[in-house]
Design a protein around this motif. Structure first.
Motif, PDB file in Angstrom:
ATOM      1  N   LYS A 149       3.888  10.123  15.188  1.00  0.00           N
ATOM      2  CA  LYS A 149       5.112   9.359  15.403  1.00  0.00           C
ATOM      3  C   LYS A 149       5.251   8.218  14.398  1.00  0.00           C
ATOM      4  O   LYS A 149       6.192   8.183  13.609  1.00  0.00           O
ATOM      5  CB  LYS A 149       5.131   8.821  16.842  1.00  0.00           C
ATOM      6  N   TYR A 150       4.305   7.275  14.434  1.00  0.00           N
ATOM      7  CA  TYR A 150       4.483   6.049  13.657  1.00  0.00           C
ATOM      8  C   TYR A 150       4.376   6.252  12.146  1.00  0.00           C
ATOM      9  O   TYR A 150       5.190   5.699  11.396  1.00  0.00           O
ATOM     10  CB  TYR A 150       3.521   4.961  14.133  1.00  0.00           C
ATOM     11  N   LEU A 151       3.407   7.022  11.684  1.00  0.00           N
ATOM     12  CA  LEU A 151       3.298   7.242  10.233  1.00  0.00           C
ATOM     13  C   LEU A 151       4.581   7.857   9.661  1.00  0.00           C
ATOM     14  O   LEU A 151       5.133   7.329   8.695  1.00  0.00           O
ATOM     15  CB  LEU A 151       2.085   8.112   9.901  1.00  0.00           C
ATOM     16  N   PRO A 152       5.086   8.955  10.240  1.00  0.00           N
ATOM     17  CA  PRO A 152       6.330   9.527   9.704  1.00  0.00           C
ATOM     18  C   PRO A 152       7.525   8.584   9.831  1.00  0.00           C
ATOM     19  O   PRO A 152       8.321   8.461   8.899  1.00  0.00           O
ATOM     20  CB  PRO A 152       6.550  10.788  10.543  1.00  0.00           C
ATOM     21  N   MET A 154       7.592   5.415   9.811  1.00  0.00           N
ATOM     22  CA  MET A 154       7.467   4.294   8.880  1.00  0.00           C
ATOM     23  C   MET A 154       7.449   4.753   7.420  1.00  0.00           C
ATOM     24  O   MET A 154       7.400   3.929   6.513  1.00  0.00           O
ATOM     25  CB  MET A 154       6.204   3.492   9.207  1.00  0.00           C
ATOM     26  N   GLY A 155       7.472   6.069   7.204  1.00  0.00           N
ATOM     27  CA  GLY A 155       7.475   6.608   5.847  1.00  0.00           C
ATOM     28  C   GLY A 155       6.162   6.371   5.115  1.00  0.00           C
ATOM     29  O   GLY A 155       6.152   6.227   3.895  1.00  0.00           O
ATOM     30  N   LEU A 156       5.057   6.363   5.827  1.00  0.00           N
ATOM     31  CA  LEU A 156       3.760   6.086   5.231  1.00  0.00           C
ATOM     32  C   LEU A 156       3.030   7.378   4.896  1.00  0.00           C
ATOM     33  O   LEU A 156       3.141   8.373   5.601  1.00  0.00           O
ATOM     34  CB  LEU A 156       2.907   5.246   6.192  1.00  0.00           C
ATOM     35  N   ALA A 186      -6.060   4.844   6.932  1.00  0.00           N
ATOM     36  CA  ALA A 186      -5.882   4.586   5.505  1.00  0.00           C
ATOM     37  C   ALA A 186      -4.556   5.133   5.010  1.00  0.00           C
ATOM     38  O   ALA A 186      -4.227   6.294   5.208  1.00  0.00           O
ATOM     39  CB  ALA A 186      -7.026   5.197   4.702  1.00  0.00           C
ATOM     40  N   ILE A 187      -3.745   4.254   4.388  1.00  0.00           N
ATOM     41  CA  ILE A 187      -2.433   4.661   3.880  1.00  0.00           C
ATOM     42  C   ILE A 187      -2.302   4.282   2.405  1.00  0.00           C
ATOM     43  O   ILE A 187      -3.012   3.414   1.901  1.00  0.00           O
ATOM     44  CB  ILE A 187      -1.293   3.989   4.698  1.00  0.00           C
TER      45      ILE A 187
END
Length: 188
Positions: A149-152, A154-156, A186-187
């Protein structure tokens, strides 16, 4: 996992025998099949039950105990009492006996590694950090939310670096629902 009280007591006794065996054989190769045999659980159930009762996979427990034994033998005082765990594999797609984990303690730069114990710099670079309060058994759902959810949203993008966790309180004297875990993903 809901367990009847009588079964839970029996399982806890089996886990206690395993913990004692592991602690008495930290300097040796510890065969996971032998641990399953000692416990009286099937190999597959052994991994699940061990993790349920101790809050971590058996391999992680063994590495952590070896690290703590090394620190004690070398009279090393950690700079922080919050262990750092780095996870190289996804437990949803990797069998329990193949999971790779690094257990780390923050120590002075003068500490010299020995045997299986080494030094490394961890948690460097850019990370998405989340603070989770609750049982260790629910961490998988937290990771699912972070990655799905959050990574996509936020575009990370992910880096090819293990994710990490810092355990902010001691599970031996903290209620499971009050455990605090800082999660590092890690991003780029």
């Amino acid at each position: 996992m809901r367990i009847k009280t009588t079964t839970k007591t029996e399982y806890q006794q089996r886990i206690n025998v395993l913990v004692e065996y592991i602690n008495n054989h930290l300097g040796e190769d510890i065969d996971l099949n032998k641990l399953a045999e000692i416990s009286g659980f099937s190999r597959w159930h052994f991994h699940r039950i061990f993790a349920e009762f101790l809050g971590e996979p058996v391999g992680t427990f063994i590495v952590r105990m070896r690290l703590l034994q090394f620190a004690k033998e070398q009279n090393i005082q950690p700079l922080s009492f919050s262990p750092i765990c780095l996870y190289h594999d996804d437990p949803k797609v990797t069998s329990p006996d193949k999971l790779r984990t690094d257990i780390c303690l923050e120590v002075a730069p003068s500490v010299c590694p020995k045997g299986e114990i080494g030094t490394k710099k961890v948690l460097e670079g850019r990370f998405m950090v989340a603070l989770y309060k609750g049982t260790y058994q629910q961490l998988g759902a937290v990771y699912d939310t972070l990655y799905g959810k959050y990574l996509p949203e936020m575009g990370l993008s992910l880096r090819e670096v293990p994710s990490g966790e810092i355990y902010l309180n001691d599970p031996r004297n903290t209620k499971p629902e009050d455990l605090l875990t800082q999660i590092y993903v890690a991003i780029e």
